[in-house]
Write a protein that holds these residues in place. Structure first.
Motif, short mmCIF file in Angstrom:
data_model
loop_
_atom_site.label_atom_id
_atom_site.label_comp_id
_atom_site.label_asym_id
_atom_site.label_seq_id
_atom_site.Cartn_x
_atom_site.Cartn_y
_atom_site.Cartn_z
N LYS A 254 -12.87 -14.41 17.08
CA LYS A 254 -12.83 -13.20 16.32
C LYS A 254 -13.52 -13.51 14.94
CE LYS A 254 -8.10 -11.93 17.58
NZ LYS A 254 -6.73 -11.70 17.10
N PRO A 255 -14.13 -12.60 14.32
CA PRO A 255 -14.87 -12.75 13.09
C PRO A 255 -14.02 -13.24 12.13
CG PRO A 255 -15.32 -10.56 13.97
CD PRO A 255 -14.03 -11.22 14.73
N GLU A 256 -14.65 -14.14 11.01
CA GLU A 256 -13.73 -14.64 10.02
C GLU A 256 -13.06 -13.52 9.32
OE1 GLU A 256 -14.98 -17.56 6.26
OE2 GLU A 256 -16.12 -17.63 8.07
N GLU A 257 -13.75 -12.51 8.81
CA GLU A 257 -12.92 -11.53 8.18
C GLU A 257 -11.69 -11.01 8.76
OE1 GLU A 257 -16.41 -9.36 9.94
OE2 GLU A 257 -15.96 -11.35 9.05
N ASP A 258 -11.53 -11.02 10.24
CA ASP A 258 -10.39 -10.57 11.01
C ASP A 258 -9.27 -11.52 10.56
OD1 ASP A 258 -12.02 -8.77 11.72
OD2 ASP A 258 -11.77 -9.13 13.87
N ALA A 259 -9.46 -12.53 10.42
CA ALA A 259 -8.38 -13.62 9.96
C ALA A 259 -7.51 -13.38 8.91
CB ALA A 259 -8.92 -15.07 9.98
N SER A 260 -8.17 -12.81 7.96
CA SER A 260 -7.30 -12.35 6.84
C SER A 260 -6.44 -11.15 6.92
CB SER A 260 -8.34 -11.82 5.80
OG SER A 260 -9.01 -10.63 5.93
N PHE A 261 -6.37 -10.78 8.18
CA PHE A 261 -5.63 -9.50 8.30
C PHE A 261 -4.43 -9.84 9.14
CE2 PHE A 261 -9.26 -6.99 7.42
CZ PHE A 261 -8.74 -5.88 6.59
N GLU A 262 -4.38 -11.19 9.84
CA GLU A 262 -3.37 -11.71 10.83
C GLU A 262 -1.88 -11.55 10.03
OE1 GLU A 262 -4.73 -15.04 12.68
OE2 GLU A 262 -6.09 -14.17 13.92
N PRO A 263 -1.81 -12.14 8.90
CA PRO A 263 -0.47 -12.14 8.23
C PRO A 263 0.01 -10.88 8.22
CG PRO A 263 -1.88 -13.53 7.10
CD PRO A 263 -2.92 -12.96 7.92
N LEU A 264 -0.69 -9.84 7.69
CA LEU A 264 -0.03 -8.26 7.70
C LEU A 264 0.18 -7.92 8.96
CD1 LEU A 264 0.08 -5.85 5.99
CD2 LEU A 264 -2.35 -5.30 6.25
N LEU A 265 -0.76 -7.93 9.89
CA LEU A 265 -0.36 -7.37 11.36
C LEU A 265 0.78 -8.13 11.63
CD1 LEU A 265 -4.00 -7.72 12.96
CD2 LEU A 265 -3.02 -5.95 11.88
N ALA A 266 1.09 -9.30 11.49
CA ALA A 266 2.27 -9.85 12.17
C ALA A 266 3.64 -9.21 11.09
CB ALA A 266 2.44 -11.45 11.82
N PHE A 267 3.45 -9.01 10.01
CA PHE A 267 4.46 -8.46 9.28
C PHE A 267 4.71 -6.96 9.53
CE2 PHE A 267 5.67 -5.65 5.67
CZ PHE A 267 6.61 -6.24 5.27
N LEU A 268 3.71 -6.30 9.80
CA LEU A 268 4.20 -4.87 10.29
C LEU A 268 4.60 -4.72 11.73
CD1 LEU A 268 0.66 -3.33 9.00
CD2 LEU A 268 3.09 -3.10 8.11
N PHE B 49 -0.71 -7.24 0.42
CA PHE B 49 0.09 -7.89 1.04
C PHE B 49 -0.35 -9.62 0.49
CE2 PHE B 49 1.11 -10.81 4.51
CZ PHE B 49 2.55 -10.53 4.78
N ALA B 50 -1.56 -9.72 0.41
CA ALA B 50 -2.05 -11.21 -0.08
C ALA B 50 -1.55 -11.65 -1.35
CB ALA B 50 -3.52 -11.30 -0.18
N LYS B 51 -1.39 -10.75 -2.57
CA LYS B 51 -0.63 -10.72 -3.87
C LYS B 51 0.81 -11.08 -3.82
CE LYS B 51 -4.37 -8.07 -6.13
NZ LYS B 51 -4.69 -6.95 -6.96
N ASP B 52 1.58 -10.11 -2.88
CA ASP B 52 2.95 -10.26 -3.01
C ASP B 52 3.35 -9.77 -1.40
OD1 ASP B 52 5.65 -10.39 -3.14
OD2 ASP B 52 5.58 -9.09 -4.84
N ALA B 53 3.62 -10.86 -0.42
CA ALA B 53 4.11 -10.35 0.74
C ALA B 53 5.49 -9.69 0.79
CB ALA B 53 4.28 -11.55 1.50
N ASN B 54 6.24 -9.90 -0.53
CA ASN B 54 7.42 -9.16 -0.50
C ASN B 54 7.46 -7.72 -1.17
OD1 ASN B 54 8.75 -11.42 0.74
ND2 ASN B 54 8.52 -12.32 -1.08
N ARG C 170 6.45 -1.89 -1.11
CA ARG C 170 5.60 -0.69 -0.75
C ARG C 170 4.78 -0.98 0.58
NH1 ARG C 170 2.13 -0.50 -6.06
NH2 ARG C 170 2.29 -2.80 -5.95
N ILE C 171 4.73 -2.19 1.06
CA ILE C 171 3.85 -2.70 2.21
C ILE C 171 4.43 -1.99 3.41
CG2 ILE C 171 2.80 -4.53 3.28
CD1 ILE C 171 2.98 -6.18 0.96
N GLU C 172 5.89 -2.00 3.66
CA GLU C 172 6.41 -1.54 5.02
C GLU C 172 6.22 -0.07 4.70
OE1 GLU C 172 10.80 -1.19 7.03
OE2 GLU C 172 10.54 -2.59 5.41
#
Length: 624
Positions: free
Chosen positions: A492-506, A576-581, A584-586
């Motif tokens: 996967k491209p390097e920039e895709d890795a930054s989305f992985e925590p958000l994808l797992a959260f959703l 999400f990167a600033k505050d995973a809690n 509003r993200i959900e």
């Protein structure tokens, strides 16, 4: 002198079976007697080739039907070969003992071109008379033997009588003393109808004396020929006019319009059979409602055996009308049901091949006429994708709208493949309710951006028919709303890795989805729902709901794909990167899911919750 004899082979029990269970329609008795009479005429014509004196100066071949209302009798008379006393006892006293069968066996060593065509090869047709008669009398005199006439009589209860008789002409008269409930068979209208249904194309004229009354109430008796004798499928097609084809087609189809195409040929080989088929100009009325029926009219040597013979025509060609006339086929003893036989499969393959070739020729040379036909019958034709032996031929007949075809115009799979870019290895399609709906679908965004065409399908059967094809000319056929378009197992491209925590959260917060991943198919929209490979799509689920069916255990759960280049998705990832809690993200994730549900054409489970989230966003945006 009269002799009373017993039927052989326990005929009493067998006659009960014949008259009560063997035939599905009592009217068939007339078909059987006419067929026997036709055979008798064919025999004398054949025998007279070597012994002309047998004709007795009588070549006026006729089968006479004589109803007598006063006596309650119906007579079928012929001027055929006739029978001697011994032949009557042998042929009518033994079940399944057929003079015709024996005659055919005798002719096995004859040259094929010299053999008369015979149809009464089953030995029980005569006994169908007892379905409608409580007594049958047979008066017969063999050709060339004026002093050897014989009378046979029986009530079908186990015995028959035989005695010498007088008959001035050769041939056989079969007289049925009709049962009280069967007197309708004395009506001229009823007799005409039966003859035209089953024996209309018998070679010899079938005649009946009819009494007519003029305006002065003067009565005259005229001889009426009941059968047309015009079996146009037996003629060379160069001798048949378009008007004759159209007239016959209208007769057997009850269609007011001429056929769009005629397929007429003779199949030659070990077994010869003749075929006359018609492709209708529009969808037949009977296919608009009711149970679908398939089949052609099956004749054996001009005699109608089955009105709809399903064994020679598959269901997906049920709009074809026509006739198959074979020289011989294995039937059950009542001659109403075909038995399984390799010859039947030969006929089926031959007929299907010629129909598909005829449709292909029509598509190539009469395209506008074919398009009109396809609009009405394309749905039925698509059922042929299940015919593994002819799947490729059926695929060539299918028409499709696509992103690159103007509205109302079509392409084919062959044209689609021909215009594919060199690096495209798959045929893409999308199914929806209408072209307008599909064209605005987010599933098409990346294809439109790359200039790749996608087939736009709106027929409910497409959900089943197109996957049945699987591939075409080595190109896999693939739905653009199913599976991951990026099948390559690349890092996967390097920039895709930054989305992985958000994808797992959703994925954790959205139990409605099977997975959350980044999309390769979106260029404008923020999100889309797709089915995993092999899982049901949203359109399939809605289709099943429409028919009150369960779409299966996997229904409802699809994969939520997010566009990593969309501003809303990027902003949510930063948040999400600033505050995973951040609560509003959900909410934002649910908004993207709801948008995807609406975009696929489905209904929201909780529309009021969706409206509240939108309103909350508007309030926050208004307050800055």
């Amino acid at each position: 002198m009269s002799h009373t004899l017993e039927f052989k082979a326990e005929l009493k029990q067998l006659l009960h079976l014949i008259t009560h269970s063997l035939y599905s329609h009592p009217e068939i008795f007339l078909r059987e007697l006419i067929s026997n009479a036709s055979d008798a005429i064919n025999k004398i014509k054949f025998d007279s080739l070597s012994k002309e004196e047998l004709l007795e100066n009588n070549k006026d071949w006729k089968i006479k039907i004589i109803p007598n209302k006063e006596a309650g009798t119906l007579t079928v008379s012929d001027n055929g070969v006739g029978m001697s006393r011994d032949e009557v006892v042998e042929n009518l006293g033994t079940i399944a003992k057929s003079g015709t069968r024996a005659f055919v066996d005798m002719l096995k060593n004859q040259q094929a071109q010299n053999r008369p065509e015979l149809i009464g090869q089953f030995g029980v047709g005569f006994y169908s008379s007892f379905m409608v008669a409580d007594k049958v009398t047979v008066l017969s005199r063999p050709a060339g033997d004026p002093k050897n006439a014989v009378r046979w009589e029986s009530d079908g209860q186990g015995q028959f009588t035989v005695e010498s008789a007088e008959k001035s002409t050769r041939g056989t008269d079969v007289t049925l003393h009709l049962k009280t409930e069967c007197k309708d068979y004395l009506e001229p209208f009823t007799l005409r109808s039966i003859v035209r249904k089953f024996s209309d194309f018998i070679e010899h004229p079938i005649v009946m004396d009819v009494e007519k009354e003029d305006e002065n109430k003067n009565k005259t008796v005229t001889e009426e020929t009941l059968n047309s004798r015009k079996a146009i499928w037996l003629r060379n097609k160069s001798e048949v006019t378009p008007e004759e084809y159209a007239e016959f087609y209208k007769l057997i189809s009850h269609d007011d319009e001429p056929p769009a195409k005629v397929i007429h040929y003779t199949a030659e080989g070990a077994r010869e059979f003749r075929v006359l088929l018609f492709v209708p100009a529009h969808k037949p009325m009977e296919l608009e409602w009711g149970e679908p029926k398939s089949g052609l009219r099956l004749y054996i040597q001009r005699v109608l055996i089955m009105e709809r013979c399903e064994q020679v025509l598959p269901m997906y060609l049920r709009f074809i009308r026509g006739v198959v006339d074979a020289s011989d086929l294995p039937l059950n003893v009542s001659r109403e049901i075909l038995q399984q036989d390799p010859q039947l499969e030969v006929i089926r393959k031959n007929v299907v091949r010629n129909v598909l070739q005829g449709l292909e020729a029509m598509k190539n040379t009469e395209y506008e006429k074919y398009v009109t036909l396809y609009k009405g019958l394309g749905t039925i034709l698509k059922e042929g994708t299940q015919d593994w032996a002819n799947r490729d031929k059926v695929a060539d007949l299918l028409l499709f709208e696509s992103m690159k075809t103007p509205k109302g115009e079509y392409t084919t799979l062959a044209k689609y493949v021909e215009s594919m870019p060199p690096d495209q290895n798959e045929i893409y399609y999308l199914i929806g309710e209408s072209r307008e709906e599909i064209e605005h679908s987010p599933y098409l965004e990346s294809f439109r951006a790359k200039g790749i065409d996608v087939l736009l399908l709106t027929d409910p059967i497409d959900e089943f028919a197109i996957p049945n094809l699987g591939q075409y000319k080595g190109k896999h056929i693939r739905a653009v709303d199913r599976g991951d378009l990026d099948d390559k197992k690349e890092e996967k491209p390097e920039e895709d890795a930054s989305f992985e925590p958000l994808l797992a959260f959703l994925k954790d917060k959205l139990p409605e989805v099977r997975d959350v991943r980044l999309s390769k198919r979106l260029t404008e929209s923020a999100s889309v729902l797709v089915a995993d490979a092999g899982a049901v799509t949203a359109h399939f689920e809605r289709l099943m709901q429409r028919f009150g069916r369960d779409a299966g255990d996997d229904a409802g759960k699809r994969v939520l794909e997010l566009n990593p280049h969309h501003a809303a998705v990027v902003a949510m990832c930063d948040l999400f990167a600033k505050d995973a809690n951040d609560p509003r993200i959900e909410d934002y994730g649910r908004l993207l899911y709801d948008q995807a549900v609406l975009a696929e054409g489905s209904k929201l489970k909780y529309p009021s919750a969706f409206a509240k989230r939108i309103n909350d966003l508007l309030v926050k945006d208004a307050k800055g």
